[in-house]
Design a protein around this motif. Structure first.
Motif, PDB file in Angstrom:
ATOM      1  N   SER A  27       0.869  -1.170   0.000  1.00 27.66           N
ATOM      2  CA  SER A  27       0.000   0.000   0.000  1.00 27.66           C
ATOM      3  C   SER A  27       0.907   1.221   0.000  1.00 27.66           C
ATOM      4  CB  SER A  27      -0.922   0.014   1.220  1.00 27.66           C
ATOM      5  OG  SER A  27      -0.168   0.171   2.394  1.00 27.66           O
ATOM      6  N   SER A  28       0.440   2.299  -0.614  1.00 21.01           N
ATOM      7  CA  SER A  28       1.232   3.526  -0.713  1.00 21.01           C
ATOM      8  C   SER A  28       0.636   4.620   0.145  1.00 21.01           C
ATOM      9  CB  SER A  28       1.283   4.021  -2.154  1.00 21.01           C
ATOM     10  OG  SER A  28       2.043   3.154  -2.932  1.00 21.01           O
ATOM     11  N   GLN A  29       1.510   5.413   0.716  1.00 23.76           N
ATOM     12  CA  GLN A  29       1.103   6.585   1.476  1.00 23.76           C
ATOM     13  C   GLN A  29       1.825   7.773   0.870  1.00 23.76           C
ATOM     14  OE1 GLN A  29       2.356   6.492   5.545  1.00 23.76           O
ATOM     15  NE2 GLN A  29       1.402   8.422   6.039  1.00 23.76           N
ATOM     16  N   ILE A  30       1.070   8.777   0.456  1.00 28.77           N
ATOM     17  CA  ILE A  30       1.647   9.970  -0.150  1.00 28.77           C
ATOM     18  C   ILE A  30       1.291  11.154   0.728  1.00 28.77           C
ATOM     19  CG2 ILE A  30       1.677  11.468  -2.163  1.00 28.77           C
ATOM     20  CD1 ILE A  30       0.858   9.015  -3.823  1.00 28.77           C
ATOM     21  N   GLN A  31       2.311  11.921   1.120  1.00 29.48           N
ATOM     22  CA  GLN A  31       2.109  13.122   1.921  1.00 29.48           C
ATOM     23  C   GLN A  31       2.779  14.283   1.212  1.00 29.48           C
ATOM     24  OE1 GLN A  31       4.059  11.990   5.542  1.00 29.48           O
ATOM     25  NE2 GLN A  31       2.216  11.102   6.416  1.00 29.48           N
ATOM     26  N   LYS A  40       5.706   6.699   0.956  1.00 30.99           N
ATOM     27  CA  LYS A  40       6.112   5.500   1.688  1.00 30.99           C
ATOM     28  C   LYS A  40       5.297   4.336   1.162  1.00 30.99           C
ATOM     29  CE  LYS A  40       7.113   7.751   6.076  1.00 30.99           C
ATOM     30  NZ  LYS A  40       6.774   7.822   7.497  1.00 30.99           N
ATOM     31  N   ARG A  41       5.894   3.160   1.219  1.00 31.34           N
ATOM     32  CA  ARG A  41       5.179   1.943   0.861  1.00 31.34           C
ATOM     33  C   ARG A  41       5.256   0.969   2.026  1.00 31.34           C
ATOM     34  NH1 ARG A  41       6.514   0.233  -5.382  1.00 31.34           N
ATOM     35  NH2 ARG A  41       5.557   2.048  -6.351  1.00 31.34           N
ATOM     36  N   THR A  42       4.133   0.335   2.301  1.00 35.94           N
ATOM     37  CA  THR A  42       4.078  -0.710   3.311  1.00 35.94           C
ATOM     38  C   THR A  42       3.810  -2.022   2.598  1.00 35.94           C
ATOM     39  OG1 THR A  42       3.234   0.855   4.947  1.00 35.94           O
ATOM     40  CG2 THR A  42       2.926  -1.487   5.408  1.00 35.94           C
ATOM     41  N   TYR A  43       4.769  -2.923   2.679  1.00 33.96           N
ATOM     42  CA  TYR A  43       4.653  -4.234   2.039  1.00 33.96           C
ATOM     43  C   TYR A  43       4.047  -5.214   3.026  1.00 33.96           C
ATOM     44  CZ  TYR A  43       7.329  -2.366  -1.782  1.00 33.96           C
ATOM     45  OH  TYR A  43       7.719  -1.609  -2.852  1.00 33.96           O
ATOM     46  N   ILE A  44       3.094  -6.003   2.551  1.00 33.90           N
ATOM     47  CA  ILE A  44       2.287  -6.862   3.413  1.00 33.90           C
ATOM     48  C   ILE A  44       2.419  -8.316   2.941  1.00 33.90           C
ATOM     49  CG2 ILE A  44      -0.058  -7.317   4.206  1.00 33.90           C
ATOM     50  CD1 ILE A  44      -0.621  -4.358   3.289  1.00 33.90           C
ATOM     51  N   LYS A  45       2.625  -9.215   3.906  1.00 34.41           N
ATOM     52  CA  LYS A  45       2.689 -10.638   3.562  1.00 34.41           C
ATOM     53  C   LYS A  45       2.154 -11.450   4.729  1.00 34.41           C
ATOM     54  CE  LYS A  45       5.592 -14.173   1.569  1.00 34.41           C
ATOM     55  NZ  LYS A  45       6.903 -14.485   1.044  1.00 34.41           N
TER      56      LYS A  45
END
Length: 110
Positions: A27-31, A40-45
């Motif tokens: 998921s991406s977070q743009i500020q 920022k990117r949060t990688y999920i597994k």
């Protein structure tokens, strides 16, 4: 360019697992602060042993590889034009509603 691979321990069962920035979900977070864009990117597994969702956050673009994320300008313009389109359709609706109301009033009193 290949994405980074991070070895972490599962937060539930403490087993070793690998999160691959090239293939795992993110998921991406743009500020935007003072005109500067930070992403920022949060990688999920999911853990293969206990099925707990684990995540790793990265703000370094060189770690992400060649995967494309969401286009910020597309979201910005779709939101602006979505709102603008809603306002224009509302104004057209009001215009024709009052035209119809005027027609009925003219018909009744003539």
């Amino acid at each position: 360019m290949e994405g980074k691979k991070v070895e972490i321990k599962c937060r539930n069962c403490q087993e070793q697992m690998t999160i691959d920035f090239s293939s795992d979900r993110f998921s991406s977070q743009i500020q935007i602060f003072n005109g500067k864009k930070q992403q920022k990117r949060t990688y999920i597994k999911e853990c293969p042993h206990c099925h707990t969702i684990n995540s790793v956050t990265s703000d370094k673009k060189e770690e992400w590889g060649n995967r494309k994320g969401p286009n910020f300008k597309l979201f910005m313009f779709s939101g602006v034009f979505g709102c603008l389109g809603f306002i224009i359709i509302g104004l057209l609706f009001l215009y024709f509603a009052f035209k119809g109301f005027g027609f009925v009033v003219d018909w009744l009193f003539n």
